[in-house]
Scaffold this motif. Structure first.
Motif, mmCIF file in Angstrom:
data_model
loop_
_atom_site.group_PDB
_atom_site.id
_atom_site.type_symbol
_atom_site.label_atom_id
_atom_site.label_comp_id
_atom_site.label_asym_id
_atom_site.label_seq_id
_atom_site.Cartn_x
_atom_site.Cartn_y
_atom_site.Cartn_z
ATOM 1 N N CYS A 69 0.986 -1.303 -0.082
ATOM 2 C CA CYS A 69 -0.087 -0.029 -0.054
ATOM 3 C C CYS A 69 0.681 1.180 -0.091
ATOM 4 O O CYS A 69 0.432 2.358 -0.164
ATOM 5 N N LEU A 72 1.224 2.027 -4.090
ATOM 6 C CA LEU A 72 0.006 1.830 -4.877
ATOM 7 C C LEU A 72 0.105 2.463 -6.413
ATOM 8 O O LEU A 72 -0.396 1.884 -7.326
ATOM 9 N N GLY A 73 0.650 3.823 -6.275
ATOM 10 C CA GLY A 73 0.615 4.359 -7.640
ATOM 11 C C GLY A 73 1.624 3.751 -8.608
ATOM 12 O O GLY A 73 1.574 4.154 -9.794
ATOM 13 N N SER A 77 0.527 -1.382 -9.326
ATOM 14 C CA SER A 77 -0.219 -1.433 -10.602
ATOM 15 C C SER A 77 0.608 -1.929 -11.796
ATOM 16 O O SER A 77 0.235 -2.829 -12.711
ATOM 17 N N ARG A 107 -8.724 -0.314 -3.771
ATOM 18 C CA ARG A 107 -9.184 0.764 -4.633
ATOM 19 C C ARG A 107 -8.486 0.707 -5.751
ATOM 20 O O ARG A 107 -8.977 1.249 -7.120
ATOM 21 N N GLN A 108 -7.140 0.264 -5.913
ATOM 22 C CA GLN A 108 -6.385 0.128 -7.449
ATOM 23 C C GLN A 108 -7.138 -0.697 -8.264
ATOM 24 O O GLN A 108 -6.878 -0.363 -9.236
ATOM 25 N N GLY A 112 -8.263 2.441 -10.011
ATOM 26 C CA GLY A 112 -6.991 2.626 -10.336
ATOM 27 C C GLY A 112 -6.676 1.846 -11.681
ATOM 28 O O GLY A 112 -7.416 1.280 -12.397
#
Length: 415
Positions: A69, A72-73, A77, A107-108, A112
């Motif tokens: 976490c 995540l960005g 991904s 949420r990813q 995302g």
């Protein structure tokens, strides 16, 4: 066609890897596994990789740059999209680290970049029955064999471990109570009752040695982001209190209970503390947090602390520690124009003509807890009439100031 995903959470040692290994051995599905471990050596990935090489041959992709976490960005991904492009499989299981927060991971896969090739099926949290009972259900707060643990990029992380573990419980679709061979039937039932209070929405199953059939973990279609985000027991308690307010009932002495899990079940009780339009004295409140009753299991909500009139501070208690974190601003601290805009967008917002939306709103969950005494102690933390006229900035104040800043206060508890 998108691939379904199960996110597997739980503290280190709860049995996630054993559960995952059993799944890979017993399922006839082509399952890809993405494993993350917060340590420098990816022990869990090594274990899973060794097991899958010997049995099904599924490929394990291990992240080695810390908690999922926290990346995540980027790495998560990129890794799952790369996995989807380069390999053929029917299902993905993401095993998060022991201190992984499930909501930002989920949420990813919903909003995302990973939401394109994947469809989030369920978030599963594995609980060590013995540890959970000793930490939260027994009434004993001392953990002499477990040094304080924090989440963060290094040992200076500020999040209490117990708080993170309850967040894993409070955001999931399925709770797997593992290692039930290490507890008595009564202890197991107490763990289940407390879990159902902390997370009323999730299904709870009990097991030993991570033995679950594949259909319990795969293709359940349990996940719903909005429902999961609002499903924690403490949130439901506050929402129920708000609904009672809207209905015109303003009895401060009335208790809010989840009717599916009444308080007589092992003495578990849920209550709320709010509608207080005075700030908390920072010194008295800190002293209160350092001396919380041992029968308090969970407390969470927003606090208005004198001297922090712009900062909306989230108080979160679990285990024997409380974190105070700045999570936003009071709408009343904005300009009149911005206040009007926000209030129009939130017509149900509770508003006081003098103090605006500033108030303390807490949910309290405990076992055989003297709720009236606890609320009276909280009332004693509020500023007195004379203190309301003081210079609040002159108070010694340990509360955080900047957005995202947090402090932790340990409680000795009482008997």
């Amino acid at each position: 066609m998108s691939a379904p995903v199960t996110i597997l959470c739980g503290e280190l040692g709860a049995g996630k890897t054993t559960l995952l290994s059993n799944l890979l051995e017993s399922s006839d599905r082509e399952i890809a596994v993405l494993v993350n471990d917060v340590g420098a050596v990816n022990v869990d990935a090594d274990l899973v990789e060794a097991r899958t090489d010997l049995t099904t041959g599924e490929e394990v992709l291990a992240l080695e740059s810390g908690c999922i976490c926290c990346s995540l960005g980027g790495e998560l991904s990129r890794s799952v999209i790369q996995l989807w492009k380069e390999h053929d499989f029917e299902y993905l299981v993401v095993e998060a680290s022991g201190v992984g927060e499930p909501e930002p991971i989920a949420r990813q896969f919903v909003r995302g970049p990973a939401g394109g090739p994947y469809d989030l099926d369920a978030v599963v949290t594995v609980v060590d029955a013995r540890r959970f009972y000793d930490r939260f259900a027994s009434g004993e707060t001392d953990q002499p064999d477990e040094p304080p643990v924090r989440q963060g990029p290094d040992e200076t992380g500020s999040r209490p471990l117990a708080d993170l573990l309850l967040e894993q419980v409070e955001f999931c679709d399925l709770l797997v109570v593992n290692k039930c061979d290490l507890v008595s039937d009564d202890e197991r039932d107490r763990v289940v009752a407390l879990l159902e209070t902390l997370q009323p929405r999730a299904e709870v199953v009990t097991t030993e040695y991570g033995a679950l059939k594949p259909e319990a973990l795969l293709d359940s279609e349990r996940f719903d982001l909005e429902a999961a985000a609002e499903s924690a027991g403490w949130k439901r308690a506050i929402e129920a209190d708000d609904a009672r307010d809207e209905a015109g009932a303003h009895d401060d002495d009335a208790h809010i209970h989840d009717h599916a899990h009444p308080p007589e079940r092992y003495g578990i009780e849920v209550d709320t503390y709010h509608r207080r339009r005075r700030p908390l004295h920072p010194g008295r409140f800190a002293a209160f947090l350092a001396d919380l009753p041992s029968d308090l299991v969970r407390a969470k909500g927003l606090c208005w602390i004198a001297g922090r009139d712009r900062q909306a501070i989230t108080m979160s208690f679990a285990g024997a520690e409380t974190s105070l974190e700045v999570t936003g601003r009071w709408i009343a601290s904005f300009s009149p124009e911005h206040q009007e805009r926000y209030r129009k967008s939130q017509p149900d917002l509770s508003w006081d003509e003098e103090w605006g939306d500033r108030e303390t709103r807490l949910a309290l969950i405990g076992r055989h807890l003297a709720m009236d005494d606890l609320q009276a102690r909280l009332d004693d933390c509020l500023l007195t009439e004379s203190e309301m006229d003081d210079d609040w900035s002159s108070f010694e104040n340990p509360a955080p100031t900047g957005m995202g800043d947090s402090v932790t206060i340990s409680s000795d508890g009482d008997d």
